[in-house]
Design a protein around this motif. Structure first.
Motif, short mmCIF file in Angstrom:
data_model
loop_
_atom_site.label_atom_id
_atom_site.label_comp_id
_atom_site.label_asym_id
_atom_site.label_seq_id
_atom_site.Cartn_x
_atom_site.Cartn_y
_atom_site.Cartn_z
N PRO A 1 0.82 -1.19 -0.05
CA PRO A 1 0.29 -0.18 -0.04
C PRO A 1 0.85 1.32 -0.16
O PRO A 1 1.78 1.50 0.87
N TYR A 2 0.39 2.34 -0.78
CA TYR A 2 1.22 3.21 -1.14
C TYR A 2 1.33 4.07 0.05
O TYR A 2 2.40 4.83 0.42
N ILE A 3 0.38 4.03 1.07
CA ILE A 3 0.56 5.09 2.31
C ILE A 3 1.56 4.52 3.18
O ILE A 3 2.20 5.46 4.05
N PHE A 4 2.20 3.38 3.01
CA PHE A 4 3.08 2.93 3.86
C PHE A 4 4.66 3.06 3.38
O PHE A 4 5.59 2.75 4.19
N ARG B 1 10.29 15.52 -1.22
CA ARG B 1 10.98 14.19 -0.69
C ARG B 1 10.92 14.11 0.81
O ARG B 1 11.72 13.33 1.48
N TRP B 2 9.88 14.65 1.36
CA TRP B 2 9.43 14.55 2.97
C TRP B 2 9.03 13.08 3.16
O TRP B 2 8.37 12.60 2.50
N SER B 3 9.74 12.55 3.98
CA SER B 3 9.48 10.91 4.37
C SER B 3 9.58 11.00 5.88
O SER B 3 10.19 11.59 6.55
N LEU B 4 8.73 9.98 6.34
CA LEU B 4 9.00 9.70 7.73
C LEU B 4 9.90 8.62 8.02
O LEU B 4 10.39 7.95 6.93
N PRO B 5 10.68 8.56 9.15
CA PRO B 5 11.74 7.32 9.45
C PRO B 5 11.35 6.08 8.91
O PRO B 5 10.20 5.58 9.21
N LYS B 6 12.13 5.23 8.32
CA LYS B 6 11.71 3.89 7.84
C LYS B 6 12.59 2.92 8.54
O LYS B 6 14.15 3.27 8.97
N ALA B 7 12.10 1.77 8.55
CA ALA B 7 13.18 0.71 9.31
C ALA B 7 14.28 0.22 8.22
O ALA B 7 13.97 0.10 7.23
N LYS B 8 15.40 0.25 8.67
CA LYS B 8 16.64 0.04 7.98
C LYS B 8 16.76 -1.60 7.99
O LYS B 8 16.49 -2.32 8.90
#
Length: 207
Positions: free
Chosen positions: A150-153, A200-207
């Motif tokens: 899903p796009y929102i994730f 390119r605003w983004s929330l922190p993502k799992a590495k």
């Protein structure tokens, strides 16, 4: 409420185009493209109505929305039009971004309106939640049916733009009236969504 119907039709067209484009990208046949366009356009509203105990959901009470989504999807599938959508990756990405952003903003505030009308007492959390679900629900179902995450994730802060827009609309509602609150909430959602994509605003993502 005439303004509500107009907003829903515009949002339906925008999301139907985004869903149909995803179906074309996945090389689906005309039925698959139509289902993806239909799902993106009315899926969020159906989930909203089920939560608010509005049965049958508005999409089944008034066939205009489903019919509009299907007709738009079929038009997008026509080879002459489809070739335009398939012409270049950047054009495709820009178009789906714009359509998705418009649909997100409009359906978010429509969800706020429906929740406000359905509740005898204002519950800001529920109103905001229902607004966001209306905005992102169809896109989630579209992506699941297409076999995508899903796009929102994964993309920028898509859902966050909807949350801020819904919250703004719900807060302004008692003070400015429904029309001004909906315009402000929808515009803020669309602008934030486009700015997030541009910068390119983004929330922190799992590495």
């Amino acid at each position: 409420m005439q303004i509500l119907f107009i907003l829903e039709i515009i949002g339906t067209i925008a999301f139907a185009i985004s869903g149909a484009i995803v179906g074309i990208q996945k090389k689906m046949d005309i039925f698959g493209v139509s289902i993806l366009g239909l799902t993106a356009a009315v899926g969020g509203g159906i989930l909203r109505d089920l939560i608010l105990n509005i049965t049958p959901p508005a999409a089944f009470q008034n066939p205009a929305f489903a019919a509009t989504a299907i007709v738009v999807s079929i038009l997008v599938f026509i080879p002459a039009i489809r070739n335009v959508f398939e012409h270049g990756k950047k054009f495709y990405e820009a178009l789906i971004l714009i359509m998705d952003s418009i649909g997100l903003g409009l359906f978010t505030v429509v969800g706020v309106q429906v929740a406000t009308a359905a509740m005898p007492e204002r519950n800001l959390f529920l109103i905001t939640f229902v607004g966001v679900l209306t905005g992102v629900g169809g896109g989630i179902l579209r992506d699941v049916f297409a076999g995508n995450t899903p796009y929102i994730f994964i993309k920028h802060f898509y859902a966050c733009a909807s949350i801020i827009g819904a919250w703004t609309c719900a807060l302004l509602w008692p003070y400015t009236g429904s029309v001004t609150a909906m315009i402000a909430g929808a515009a803020l959602t669309v602008v934030l969504r486009l700015l997030a994509a541009r910068f390119r605003w983004s929330l922190p993502k799992a590495k």
